[in-house]
Design a protein around this motif. Structure first.
Motif, PDB file in Angstrom:
ATOM      1  N   TRP A 173     -20.156  17.835  18.596  1.00  0.00           N
ATOM      2  CA  TRP A 173     -18.701  18.022  18.686  1.00  0.00           C
ATOM      3  C   TRP A 173     -18.269  19.482  18.624  1.00  0.00           C
ATOM      4  CZ3 TRP A 173     -20.062  15.106  14.050  1.00  0.00           C
ATOM      5  CH2 TRP A 173     -20.107  15.876  12.893  1.00  0.00           C
ATOM      6  N   ASP A 174     -19.178  20.404  18.496  1.00  0.00           N
ATOM      7  CA  ASP A 174     -18.805  21.808  18.311  1.00  0.00           C
ATOM      8  C   ASP A 174     -19.436  22.663  19.409  1.00  0.00           C
ATOM      9  OD1 ASP A 174     -18.376  24.417  17.486  1.00  0.00           O
ATOM     10  OD2 ASP A 174     -19.058  24.094  15.435  1.00  0.00           O
ATOM     11  N   TYR A 233     -14.587  12.836  20.093  1.00  0.00           N
ATOM     12  CA  TYR A 233     -15.975  12.522  19.768  1.00  0.00           C
ATOM     13  C   TYR A 233     -16.130  11.103  19.211  1.00  0.00           C
ATOM     14  CZ  TYR A 233     -20.698  13.242  17.924  1.00  0.00           C
ATOM     15  OH  TYR A 233     -22.043  13.148  17.656  1.00  0.00           O
ATOM     16  N   TRP A 234     -15.313  10.765  18.231  1.00  0.00           N
ATOM     17  CA  TRP A 234     -15.454   9.474  17.552  1.00  0.00           C
ATOM     18  C   TRP A 234     -15.036   8.326  18.460  1.00  0.00           C
ATOM     19  CZ3 TRP A 234     -18.793  10.179  14.096  1.00  0.00           C
ATOM     20  CH2 TRP A 234     -18.882  11.440  13.489  1.00  0.00           C
ATOM     21  N   THR A 235     -14.075   8.567  19.343  1.00  0.00           N
ATOM     22  CA  THR A 235     -13.700   7.560  20.342  1.00  0.00           C
ATOM     23  C   THR A 235     -14.862   7.329  21.292  1.00  0.00           C
ATOM     24  OG1 THR A 235     -11.403   8.277  20.193  1.00  0.00           O
ATOM     25  CG2 THR A 235     -12.027   6.976  22.129  1.00  0.00           C
ATOM     26  N   MET A 236     -15.520   8.414  21.709  1.00  0.00           N
ATOM     27  CA  MET A 236     -16.676   8.304  22.593  1.00  0.00           C
ATOM     28  C   MET A 236     -17.798   7.512  21.925  1.00  0.00           C
ATOM     29  SD  MET A 236     -20.007   9.825  23.099  1.00  0.00           S
ATOM     30  CE  MET A 236     -19.936  11.261  22.070  1.00  0.00           C
ATOM     31  N   GLU A 278     -17.533   5.329  19.421  1.00  0.00           N
ATOM     32  CA  GLU A 278     -17.114   3.938  19.251  1.00  0.00           C
ATOM     33  C   GLU A 278     -17.225   3.166  20.566  1.00  0.00           C
ATOM     34  OE1 GLU A 278     -13.291   1.334  17.736  1.00  0.00           O
ATOM     35  OE2 GLU A 278     -13.524   3.394  17.024  1.00  0.00           O
ATOM     36  N   ALA A 279     -16.801   3.788  21.647  1.00  0.00           N
ATOM     37  CA  ALA A 279     -16.913   3.133  22.956  1.00  0.00           C
ATOM     38  C   ALA A 279     -18.379   2.915  23.311  1.00  0.00           C
ATOM     39  CB  ALA A 279     -16.229   3.979  24.035  1.00  0.00           C
ATOM     40  N   GLY A 280     -19.227   3.890  23.035  1.00  0.00           N
ATOM     41  CA  GLY A 280     -20.654   3.743  23.301  1.00  0.00           C
ATOM     42  C   GLY A 280     -21.282   2.655  22.454  1.00  0.00           C
ATOM     43  N   ALA A 281     -20.877   2.576  21.195  1.00  0.00           N
ATOM     44  CA  ALA A 281     -21.413   1.543  20.307  1.00  0.00           C
ATOM     45  C   ALA A 281     -20.980   0.161  20.768  1.00  0.00           C
ATOM     46  CB  ALA A 281     -20.952   1.793  18.871  1.00  0.00           C
ATOM     47  N   THR A 282     -19.727   0.039  21.140  1.00  0.00           N
ATOM     48  CA  THR A 282     -19.197  -1.242  21.610  1.00  0.00           C
ATOM     49  C   THR A 282     -19.876  -1.668  22.905  1.00  0.00           C
ATOM     50  OG1 THR A 282     -17.067  -0.760  20.587  1.00  0.00           O
ATOM     51  CG2 THR A 282     -17.092  -2.469  22.271  1.00  0.00           C
ATOM     52  N   GLY A 283     -20.112  -0.713  23.787  1.00  0.00           N
ATOM     53  CA  GLY A 283     -20.706  -1.017  25.087  1.00  0.00           C
ATOM     54  C   GLY A 283     -22.220  -0.950  25.111  1.00  0.00           C
ATOM     55  N   GLY A 284     -22.849  -0.644  23.978  1.00  0.00           N
ATOM     56  CA  GLY A 284     -24.296  -0.569  23.921  1.00  0.00           C
ATOM     57  C   GLY A 284     -24.881   0.653  24.596  1.00  0.00           C
ATOM     58  N   SER A 285     -24.102   1.741  24.646  1.00  0.00           N
ATOM     59  CA  SER A 285     -24.584   2.944  25.330  1.00  0.00           C
ATOM     60  C   SER A 285     -24.351   4.208  24.498  1.00  0.00           C
ATOM     61  CB  SER A 285     -23.902   3.077  26.690  1.00  0.00           C
ATOM     62  OG  SER A 285     -22.493   3.187  26.526  1.00  0.00           O
ATOM     63  N   ASN A 306     -18.206  10.593   6.743  1.00  0.00           N
ATOM     64  CA  ASN A 306     -17.162   9.567   6.727  1.00  0.00           C
ATOM     65  C   ASN A 306     -17.473   8.405   7.659  1.00  0.00           C
ATOM     66  OD1 ASN A 306     -15.740  11.202   4.981  1.00  0.00           O
ATOM     67  ND2 ASN A 306     -14.329  11.947   6.525  1.00  0.00           N
ATOM     68  N   GLU A 307     -18.413   8.580   8.566  1.00  0.00           N
ATOM     69  CA  GLU A 307     -18.705   7.571   9.581  1.00  0.00           C
ATOM     70  C   GLU A 307     -20.102   6.950   9.464  1.00  0.00           C
ATOM     71  OE1 GLU A 307     -16.588   6.464  11.920  1.00  0.00           O
ATOM     72  OE2 GLU A 307     -14.983   7.816  11.315  1.00  0.00           O
ATOM     73  N   ILE A 308     -20.964   7.513   8.648  1.00  0.00           N
ATOM     74  CA  ILE A 308     -22.361   7.083   8.611  1.00  0.00           C
ATOM     75  C   ILE A 308     -22.508   5.607   8.270  1.00  0.00           C
ATOM     76  CG2 ILE A 308     -22.747   7.845   6.219  1.00  0.00           C
ATOM     77  CD1 ILE A 308     -25.335   8.026   9.045  1.00  0.00           C
ATOM     78  N   TYR A 309     -21.704   5.096   7.349  1.00  0.00           N
ATOM     79  CA  TYR A 309     -21.858   3.704   6.951  1.00  0.00           C
ATOM     80  C   TYR A 309     -21.575   2.753   8.113  1.00  0.00           C
ATOM     81  CZ  TYR A 309     -21.519  -0.703   4.537  1.00  0.00           C
ATOM     82  OH  TYR A 309     -21.716  -2.006   4.161  1.00  0.00           O
TER      83      TYR A 309
END
Length: 139
Positions: free
Chosen positions: A45-46, A79-82, A84-91, A101-104
């Motif tokens: 992200w940087d 970054y986090w939207t990307m 989340e979309a990748g996780a939802t879509g399996g990519s 804040n997001e690791i869990y």
């Protein structure tokens, strides 16, 4: 905060070097093959960190000529939207920076490759090289 980001980036880089590629829950490789090379996606992200990460990736590629690392820089706001979309879509990207804040969310849903076995075999990547606080958060 910069120190945490720095160490998170280092931890992600260690994961990249230790794992070489991601795998999904079925155990198949999530990296792609093109031109006879395995391509590994690496999201950060940087943009200020990209030159240093690219240098690390270049050295890794020199030692592993069948692997190409594609660095993808996405600004913090997207970054986090990307992810989340990748996780939802399996990519999801093969490797990517993670925030405490997001690791869990990603770890508890088995979206991350456990690196315990890789770290146990590695002569270079050791958890004791990182601050205890980071080890507690990310393990």
């Amino acid at each position: 905060m910069k120190k945490v980001r720095f160490y998170a980036g280092i931890l992600a880089t260690a994961a990249l070097l230790a794992a070489c590629s991601g795998s999904n829950s079925s155990g198949s490789s999530s990296s792609s093959k093109a031109s006879g090379k395995t391509e590994i996606s690496y999201a950060i992200w940087d943009s200020g960190q990209e030159p240093g990460i690219r240098q690390i990736a270049d050295k890794f590629e020199e030692k592993n000529p069948d692997i190409k690392i594609n660095i993808q820089v996405v600004d913090w706001d997207n970054y986090w939207t990307m992810l989340e979309a990748g996780a939802t879509g399996g990519s999801l990207p093969d490797t990517f920076w993670m925030h405490s804040n997001e690791i869990y969310r990603y770890g508890s849903n088995e979206m991350l490759l456990p690196l315990d076995d890789y770290l146990a075999k590695s002569k270079e990547a050791k958890l004791e090289n990182f601050p205890d606080g980071l080890n507690e958060i990310y393990n």
